[in-house]
Design an enzyme around this catalytic site. Sequence first.
Site, PDB file in Angstrom:
ATOM      1  N   LEU A  90      -1.907  59.591  53.051  1.00 11.99           N
ATOM      2  CA  LEU A  90      -2.310  60.309  51.828  1.00 11.99           C
ATOM      3  C   LEU A  90      -1.120  60.423  50.887  1.00 11.99           C
ATOM      4  CD1 LEU A  90      -4.713  63.099  53.083  1.00 11.99           C
ATOM      5  CD2 LEU A  90      -5.215  61.311  51.438  1.00 11.99           C
ATOM      6  N   HIS A  91      -0.751  59.309  50.297  1.00  9.02           N
ATOM      7  CA  HIS A  91       0.368  59.255  49.363  1.00  9.02           C
ATOM      8  C   HIS A  91      -0.094  58.619  48.062  1.00  9.02           C
ATOM      9  CE1 HIS A  91       3.082  60.501  52.498  1.00  9.02           C
ATOM     10  NE2 HIS A  91       2.509  59.618  53.293  1.00  9.02           N
TER      11      HIS A  91
END
Length: 93
Positions: free
Chosen positions: A14-15
């Site tokens: 989740l970047h």
Amino acid sequence: MAERRVNVGWAEGLHARPASIFVRATTASGVPVTIAKADGNPVNAASMLAVLGLGAQGGEEIVLASDAEGAEAALDRLAKLVAEGLEELPETV
């Protein structure tokens, strides 16, 4: 409280772009949702900084939760988005 446990489907976790897609989907759901690592403290899933701050990696388990009306359907859609690592925000989310 409704809850979904799901493994992050994006290889990079989740970047940046995946976090942006997830936060937009959460906001669009209209339901307050929290996100946490499996053993971590929950944070606001509609906050880009909070989601990035989790440092959730690809394949890592996260927990989505909400106790608001409509939580079950919203969490189902968000869990699918995360698990499948979708590249774009689907119209149905």
